[in-house]
Scaffold this active site. Structure first.
Site, PDB file in Angstrom:
ATOM      1  N   ASN B  70       0.821  -1.138  -0.123  1.00  0.00           N
ATOM      2  CA  ASN B  70       0.072   0.039  -0.024  1.00  0.00           C
ATOM      3  C   ASN B  70       0.960   1.354  -0.220  1.00  0.00           C
ATOM      4  OD1 ASN B  70      -0.219   1.959   2.723  1.00  0.00           O
ATOM      5  ND2 ASN B  70       0.165  -0.262   3.485  1.00  0.00           N
ATOM      6  N   GLY B  73      -0.331   6.929   1.634  1.00  0.00           N
ATOM      7  CA  GLY B  73       0.013   8.437   1.847  1.00  0.00           C
ATOM      8  C   GLY B  73      -0.694   9.205   3.022  1.00  0.00           C
ATOM      9  N   CYS B 131       6.321   5.465   9.021  1.00  0.00           N
ATOM     10  CA  CYS B 131       5.434   5.386   8.180  1.00  0.00           C
ATOM     11  C   CYS B 131       6.092   5.379   6.640  1.00  0.00           C
ATOM     12  CB  CYS B 131       4.316   6.351   7.802  1.00  0.00           C
ATOM     13  SG  CYS B 131       3.400   6.001   6.498  1.00  0.00           S
ATOM     14  N   LYS B 166       5.847   3.671  17.396  1.00  0.00           N
ATOM     15  CA  LYS B 166       5.539   2.598  16.287  1.00  0.00           C
ATOM     16  C   LYS B 166       6.855   2.592  15.474  1.00  0.00           C
ATOM     17  CE  LYS B 166       2.693   0.609  12.763  1.00  0.00           C
ATOM     18  NZ  LYS B 166       1.188   0.608  12.508  1.00  0.00           N
ATOM     19  N   ASN B 193       5.808  -1.792  11.636  1.00  0.00           N
ATOM     20  CA  ASN B 193       5.102  -1.248  10.571  1.00  0.00           C
ATOM     21  C   ASN B 193       5.512  -1.934   9.197  1.00  0.00           C
ATOM     22  OD1 ASN B 193       3.626   0.668   8.791  1.00  0.00           O
ATOM     23  ND2 ASN B 193       3.978   2.234  10.165  1.00  0.00           N
ATOM     24  N   THR B 194       5.060  -1.267   7.932  1.00  0.00           N
ATOM     25  CA  THR B 194       5.240  -2.400   6.624  1.00  0.00           C
ATOM     26  C   THR B 194       6.531  -2.400   6.410  1.00  0.00           C
ATOM     27  OG1 THR B 194       4.628  -0.354   5.472  1.00  0.00           O
ATOM     28  CG2 THR B 194       2.753  -2.052   5.952  1.00  0.00           C
ATOM     29  N   GLY B 218       0.587  -8.106   5.710  1.00  0.00           N
ATOM     30  CA  GLY B 218      -0.208  -9.369   5.504  1.00  0.00           C
ATOM     31  C   GLY B 218       0.689 -10.672   5.780  1.00  0.00           C
ATOM     32  N   GLY B 244       1.963  -7.515  12.325  1.00  0.00           N
ATOM     33  CA  GLY B 244       2.588  -7.955  10.921  1.00  0.00           C
ATOM     34  C   GLY B 244       2.284  -9.437  10.559  1.00  0.00           C
TER      35      GLY B 244
HETATM   36  C1  LIG Z   1      -3.917  -0.040   3.775  1.00  0.00           C
HETATM   37  C2  LIG Z   1      -3.069   0.197   5.096  1.00  0.00           C
HETATM   38  C3  LIG Z   1      -2.869   1.476   5.710  1.00  0.00           C
HETATM   39  C4  LIG Z   1      -2.037   1.617   6.897  1.00  0.00           C
HETATM   40  N1  LIG Z   1      -2.022   2.889   7.443  1.00  0.00           N
HETATM   41  C5  LIG Z   1      -1.269   3.069   8.584  1.00  0.00           C
HETATM   42  C6  LIG Z   1      -1.040   4.109   8.952  1.00  0.00           C
HETATM   43  O1  LIG Z   1      -1.854   5.197   8.689  1.00  0.00           O
HETATM   44  N2  LIG Z   1      -0.394   4.295  10.112  1.00  0.00           N
HETATM   45  C7  LIG Z   1       0.461   3.185  10.856  1.00  0.00           C
HETATM   46  O2  LIG Z   1       1.277   3.362  11.501  1.00  0.00           O
HETATM   47  N3  LIG Z   1       0.274   2.037  10.061  1.00  0.00           N
HETATM   48  C8  LIG Z   1      -0.420   2.002   8.865  1.00  0.00           C
HETATM   49  N4  LIG Z   1      -0.286   0.819   8.321  1.00  0.00           N
HETATM   50  C9  LIG Z   1       0.302  -0.623   8.737  1.00  0.00           C
HETATM   51  C10 LIG Z   1      -0.340  -1.285   9.830  1.00  0.00           C
HETATM   52  O3  LIG Z   1      -0.758  -0.664  10.868  1.00  0.00           O
HETATM   53  C11 LIG Z   1       0.634  -2.466  10.159  1.00  0.00           C
HETATM   54  O4  LIG Z   1       1.660  -1.896  10.988  1.00  0.00           O
HETATM   55  C12 LIG Z   1       0.950  -3.548   9.050  1.00  0.00           C
HETATM   56  O5  LIG Z   1       0.123  -3.476   7.891  1.00  0.00           O
HETATM   57  C13 LIG Z   1       1.809  -4.687   9.497  1.00  0.00           C
HETATM   58  O6  LIG Z   1       0.490  -5.326  10.048  1.00  0.00           O
HETATM   59  P1  LIG Z   1      -0.372  -6.491   9.036  1.00  0.00           P
HETATM   60  O7  LIG Z   1       0.635  -7.239   8.265  1.00  0.00           O
HETATM   61  O8  LIG Z   1      -1.104  -7.248   9.919  1.00  0.00           O
HETATM   62  O9  LIG Z   1      -1.297  -5.641   8.449  1.00  0.00           O
HETATM   63  C14 LIG Z   1      -1.223   0.573   7.416  1.00  0.00           C
HETATM   64  C15 LIG Z   1      -1.429  -0.836   6.420  1.00  0.00           C
HETATM   65  C16 LIG Z   1      -2.266  -0.934   5.750  1.00  0.00           C
HETATM   66  C17 LIG Z   1      -2.299  -2.401   4.973  1.00  0.00           C
END
Ligand SMILES: Cc1cc2nc3c(=O)[nH]c(=O)nc-3n(C[C@H](O)[C@H](O)[C@H](O)COP(=O)(O)O)c2cc1C
Ligand SMILES: Cc1cc2nc3c(=O)[nH]c(=O)nc-3n(C[C@H](O)[C@H](O)[C@H](O)COP(=O)(O)OP(=O)(O)OC[C@H]3O[C@@H](n4cnc5c(N)ncnc54)[C@H](O)[C@@H]3O)c2cc1C
Ligand code: FES
Lengths: 268, 326
Positions: B70, B73, B131, B166, B193-194, B218, B244
């Site tokens: 993703n 932004g 981020c 974070k 985070n990602t 994911g 994560g």
């Molecule tokens: C569509 C999307 C939007 C996200 N927006 C934010 C955000 O605004 N702030 C943030 O700290 N993390 C954001 N994340 C990251 C998630 O909070 C999380 O840290 C990350 O996706 C890993 O977890 P997961 O694999 O279970 O999704 C976003 C993730 C996704 C997929």
């Protein structure tokens, strides 16, 4: 909108690579409007990860039984999995979602379909017929075998176009629209356009409508994650105008939108 | 004995250790009918920035094998919009509301923390110094321990709310950043985070995302996330919130065993909105099987056979020492 479990009532290939699936839904699934969609989990596995958005081709209610229909093409992993789901399989979906078509009173609806984009317009045409409203249906596809659902289109005036000329006019459905507009002497006060199909076609139709001041609603497509307005993954780019500083979410402010304000060139 | 799932992060008590991650369900309302928020510990809001952001041009998301990229932004209404439109929603939530904030510089972080603190609607603040999607600023704070220190030092005196930093996994040593945050008064860290990722459309010879790079999330990242968590829990004494790739209920238990005090569920919720509730169920089962029936005895209970060459440091080593002493 709800998350509901559903079961496959039938699923068959109506033409090469194109399927019609009927899913029984519980009563907690609200009556959908034409143009609304469902966010469907195509299988039980973690793969593919995301749900798949599909417009409704129809909705039936017989006694206590409710069912939705989706007309879909196999284009990748998710639709491939869906095509293999057999009668009796349990799936789940979120819906009905988004904003559908909103025909205004006393104007002739002109429905313009391109290829499998016909699905939500078939739903709309049935609704118009139930309300005894006359309409015009212009349907273009590559070839006659892709003209799904033409026999369903009753109570309206139907014109067909195919790229290979196998039936109807040989050429684009856009030509049919131009002919219809001038031939039948429609004006922006007497008619409006509802369309769905490949974005290239929708772009051309929206230009046609904007130049003439015609109200035109199009059903958009694009990748979606949540489907409910939370993730902001489905932005619709807009042309410069009062609203262009923001990206409406296709899943909640669409998928049916005013085609004349969409910046089609920036929409993938 | 009824299993006790309550966990604490500084002054924040959660009825159970399952949260929804930032950016997944907006501010709660969008998912109102899909998740039973009364059954989970809390939600983290979409990150709020000082000024409203329209977000990145499309396409913003792209599915990948067992994951997605993703580049949203940080589309959000800005602090003012948040206070006016979102705070009333948060007040009504039947679970903890953790507000995520991100500034472009230290001054912005301060304004955001003051604003969120003053709103009275937050139970804690998640300080998003991680981020990958907002250009040079975000990543600068997240990849440089010195910058993380600067932010934490500046905001710590401004609020008594628990501060959860974070962290990004896009660094060589995540433990260093975690320690820097701990030193400067963070009550907890959350990770990951990602991961920065990219997808290419070979036929069109184009990157798929509008911004070329995006964040990978994911199930694909779960092993990577667990490793970062493992590294971090050994380096700090403050609670660590793990996330994560949680996609099955049992995954949440894996994170707790590895040392997370709480978990955040993200991407996989798009497919299964009931996943956070199911995670609570799985944790409940695991806790019920413990003699103490207390979740605290699940946290960090991973049994690592001796002599495997594992680095033991910080919390894990201390706990070990304590166990031997008693
Ligand atoms: C569509 C999307 C939007 C996200 N927006 C934010 C955000 O605004 N702030 C943030 O700290 N993390 C954001 N994340 C990251 C998630 O909070 C999380 O840290 C990350 O996706 C890993 O977890 P997961 O694999 O279970 O999704 C976003 C993730 C996704 C997929
Ligand atoms: C509101 C809406 C209504 C739709 N209605 C229909 C319909 O009635 N019939 C039909 O055949 N298709 C419809 N689509 C398109 C359909 O969602 C995609 O064809 C489908 O998601 C492709 O999945 P896949 O796994 O087979 O393809 P893949 O290419 O493997 O998909 C990979 C990822 O990209 C996404 N994706 C790829 N192409 C599209 C696309 N055009 N639109 C949305 N997501 C895409 C997928 O959802 C998936 O996350 C609709 C899309 C939207 C947004
Ligand atoms: S798909 Fe999440 S906001 Fe539209």
């Amino acid at each position: 909108m709800n998350l509901v479990s559903c079961s496959v009532v039938s699923n068959h290939e109506v033409s090469a690579g194109n399927f019609l699936i009927t899913l029984q839904v519980p009563r907690s699934f609200a009556r959908p409007q034409p143009g609304q969609f469902v966010h469907l989990r195509v299988g039980e596995d973690i793969e593919p990860l995301l749900r798949r958005p599909y417009s409704l081709e129809g909705f039936t209610e017989r006694g206590a039984l409710r069912a939705v229909r989706v007309y879909f093409s196999v284009v990748g992993r998710g639709s491939g999995v869906l095509a293999r789901q057999e009668k009796g399989t349990k799936l789940d979906l979120i819906g009905p979602l988004g904003i559908g078509f909103t025909p205004r009173p006393r104007r002739v609806p002109i429905l313009v379909a391109g290829g499998r984009g016909v699905a939500p317009l078939l739903f709309l045409s049935r609704r118009l017929r139930e309300r005894k409203r006359p309409y015009v249906f212009l349907f273009g596809a590559r070839s006659r075998t892709d003209l799904y659902g033409v026999r369903e289109i009753r109570g309206g005036r139907l014109h067909l176009a195919t790229d290979d000329g196998s039936i109807g006019y040989e050429g684009s459905v856009l030509d049919l629209l131009e002919r219809e507009w001038t031939g039948a002497r429609h004006t922006p006060l007497t008619a409006e356009i509802f369309t769905c199909g490949p974005h290239g076609l929708l772009h051309a139709i929206s230009d046609f409508a904007r130049e003439r001041g015609i109200r035109c609603e199009a059903s958009l497509e694009g990748p979606m994650a949540c489907g409910v307005g939370a993730c902001r993954g489905c932005p619709v780019p807009l042309l410069p105008g009062p609203d262009s500083g923001r990206y409406p979410a296709m899943c909640v402010e669409g998928p049916v939108m005013d085609a004349t304000i969409v910046d089609w060139a920036r929409l993938p | 004995m009824k299993p006790s799932l309550e966990v604490r992060i500084a002054g924040l008590t959660l009825r159970n250790p399952v949260l929804v991650a930032s950016g997944i369900i907006g501010y709660g309302r969008e998912y109102e009918r899909l998740v039973d928020l009364e059954r989970i510990g809390g939600i983290v809001t979409k990150t709020v920035t000082l000024h409203a952001r329209a977000g990145n041009p499309p396409p913003r998301i792209c599915e990948t094998p067992s994951g997605m990229l993703n580049s949203i932004g940080i589309e959000n209404p800005g602090l003012q919009g948040f206070l006016e439109q979102k705070v009333p929603i948060l007040r009504e939530l039947p679970c903890a509301a953790i507000v995520s904030v991100e500034g472009e510089d230290v001054g912005e972080f301060c304004e955001l923390v003051r604003g969120v603190d003053g709103s009275g609607a937050a139970h804690a603040i998640e300080v998003n110094i991680s981020c990958p999607n907002v250009g040079p600023h975000g990543l600068r704070y997240s990849t440089d321990a010195g910058m993380a220190r600067e932010v934490m030092n500046a905001i710590r005196p401004l609020t008594r709310l628990p501060l959860i930093a974070k962290l990004t996994p896009n660094v060589t040593r995540i433990a260093e950043i975690a320690q820097a945050c701990e030193d400067c008064g963070a009550d907890a860290v959350s990770l990951v985070n990602t991961f920065i990722g990219m997808a290419v459309d070979a036929r069109a010879r184009r990157p798929i995302l509008g911004t070329v790079l995006g964040g990978l999330s994911g199930p694909a990242i779960k092993p990577l996330a667990l490793a970062k968590l493992w590294e971090t829990v050994q380096a700090v004494d403050i609670p660590v919130v793990g996330m994560g790739g949680i996609a099955r209920p049992i995954d949440a238990v894996e994170f707790l065993l590895t040392g997370a005090t709480a978990v955040e569920v993200g991407t996989a919720m798009f497919a299964n909105p009931a996943l956070p509730e199911d995670c609570v169920g799985a944790i409940e089962q695991a806790v019920a099987a413990l003699p103490s029936a207390h979740v605290e005895d699940l946290i960090g209970a991973l049994e690592v056979p001796e002599g495997r060459g594992v680095i033991r440091a910080g919390k894990a080593a201390r706990r070990e020492a304590g166990r031997h002493a008693s």
